[in-house]
Scaffold this active site. Structure first.
Site, PDB file in Angstrom:
ATOM      1  N   HIS A 124       0.845  -1.196   0.000  1.00 52.05           N
ATOM      2  CA  HIS A 124       0.000   0.000   0.000  1.00 52.05           C
ATOM      3  C   HIS A 124       0.877   1.241   0.000  1.00 52.05           C
ATOM      4  CE1 HIS A 124       0.079   1.614   4.225  1.00 52.05           C
ATOM      5  NE2 HIS A 124       0.311   0.360   4.580  1.00 52.05           N
ATOM      6  N   GLU A 170      -5.439   1.937   2.089  1.00 51.74           N
ATOM      7  CA  GLU A 170      -5.265   0.779   2.978  1.00 51.74           C
ATOM      8  C   GLU A 170      -5.535   1.170   4.416  1.00 51.74           C
ATOM      9  OE1 GLU A 170      -2.798  -1.924   5.656  1.00 51.74           O
ATOM     10  OE2 GLU A 170      -2.832   0.262   5.413  1.00 51.74           O
TER      11      GLU A 170
END
Length: 438
Positions: A124, A170
């Site tokens: 992420h 995320e």
């Protein structure tokens, strides 16, 4: 790494692993089985750090963070995309909406490889709003980017199709990776042979944690670190909290690495890894001090090289077709030292002539301290072939590995045995299964 927590007890995987690369074995030991693959590169730490410096600059110039919906995140995506476009990747910018703001996933495909067998590597790219997120997760994003660029520099011709991903939002609950996985048809999901996730791999007080999900991926990373004489532990702190979770929930094999977040390093962990006991692996987790100063270069370097090792060996190896196999899946308890060695037999029949010089032995042993174990293959005539010596520096658990034995002087048919001896006290385990392949 996301704040949402979904924990489970660490489960022991019980599958044999084949076709993995491993470092050269010591004298008198069998060498682990290797499929034909190019040599993985050494990922330059300076290059990874240069990407982190760019992420830091982007955050500094955009309100101090690279969070979802903020200009710093879009600038981070644009930086990574430009690097990949210049390196010959086919990039796709996927958009979604979360918390009223547009989010972005970046997908990069390397040409070639089997389109029906995709190895995907991801991380992420967003930070929390509190800081620039250089360890969480600039570290994973930079190492994955540099691995992708190494693929381009090598003009790698993989056997599997290589795909890389950088996920948005995320930190808001795995939003970007969930969106990507949910956007795939059942057919496209089935094509992904594995997903490798890297979230926080440069923690300043680092541990070396390996996901215990898919056994082949897990063993690939364990083999890499064993070659450096670095013990690993099963990753539990981030379980369900990072972008591998949506892939795993979709039935896709997953694995990855982690160097620790806000859990406290124990005295035992400090003894084997260095660092400071009683202190968090990352005291700047989700804080404004998660800057470019919040990185352990050694951990970042080792983990970046491990990413390349996995991509090359899982994505570019050509497996050797096996011959007939014979397996024993019955559990055999291994007595703690000074108990006697135990054996697990396999009866081989119907094989013509002698065993090959590439006789393969897949071993799956559940154990609390594998460094105490001595493992031998016993041929029908009683000849012992050493598979694994004991080692005081091998402080991890379990043995999930493949070995190649030159047993060409042995008649194939007969009773072969896996023999295991525990040479030191205070640990427990059992032979879960083993298989011999001719």
């Amino acid at each position: 790494m996301s704040l949402s927590v979904s924990r489970r007890l660490a489960a022991v995987t019980a599958l044999a692993v084949a076709g993995l690369f491993a470092p050269a074995a010591p004298a008198a030991l069998a060498s682990p089985t290797a499929a034909a693959a190019p040599t993985p590169p050494d990922i330059p730490l300076a290059n990874v750090k240069a990407h982190l410096s760019q992420f830091q600059t982007i955050a500094t110039n955009n309100g101090g963070n690279r969070a979802h919906g903020k200009t710093g995140y879009k600038a981070s995506i644009d930086y990574v995309k430009a690097k990949l476009d210049a390196a010959g990747f086919t990039t796709t910018l996927q958009t979604f909406t979360s918390s009223g703001a547009t989010g972005y996933n970046l997908i990069a495909d390397w040409p070639g490889g089997d389109p029906n067998s995709v190895l995907m590597t991801g991380s992420h790219l967003d930070s929390v709003t509190a800081g620039p997120g250089i360890n969480d997760n600039g570290s994973g994003s930079a190492a994955v980017l540099e691995t992708a660029l190494a693929v381009s520099r090598a003009q790698l011709q993989p056997t599997k199709h290589l795909r890389f991903g950088w996920w948005g939002a995320e930190e808001l609950g795995l939003v970007g990776s969930k969106y990507y996985v949910n956007s795939l048809s059942a057919t496209e999901k089935a094509k992904i042979s594995g997903y490798l996730n890297f979230d926080m791999i440069g923690s300043p007080n680092p541990g070396y944690f390996v996901y215990d999900d898919d056994p082949t991926i897990e063993q690939t990373f364990k083999t890499y670190f064993a070659g450096l004489n670095i013990p690993t532990e099963i990753e539990t702190e981030g379980d369900g909290r990072s972008d591998h979770a949506p892939f795993k929930n979709a039935g896709i094999p997953v694995g990855g690495l982690f160097s620790g977040a806000d859990y406290t390093k124990t005295a035992a962990q400090a003894q084997k890894w260095g660092g400071t006991a009683g202190q968090a692996f990352d005291r700047c987790y989700h804080s404004s001090c998660d800057t470019s100063a919040n990185i352990d270069d050694t951990a970042l370097d080792r983990n970046a090289d491990a990413i390349a090792y996995a991509v090359w060996n899982l994505g570019a190896a050509t497996p050797v077709p096996p011959g007939p196999s014979f397996e024993n899946t019955a559990d055999v308890n291994i007595p703690d030292s000074p108990g006697a060695a135990v054996t697990s037999p396999v009866t081989v029949s119907g094989v013509t002539g002698n065993a090959p010089a590439t006789t393969k032995v897949d071993v799956n042993i559940v154990h609390t301290y594998r460094g105490d174990l001595v493992i031998d293959l016993i041929a029908p005539d009683g000849t012992a072939y050493r598979l694994k010596n004991s080692s005081s520096s091998d402080s991890a658990d379990n043995v999930v590995a493949s070995y190649t034995v030159n047993a060409s002087s042995e008649v194939a048919n007969g009773v072969w045995k896996l023999q295991v001896k525990d040479v030191a006290a205070q640990d427990t385990g059992y032979i879960n299964s083993w298989k011999i392949t001719f």
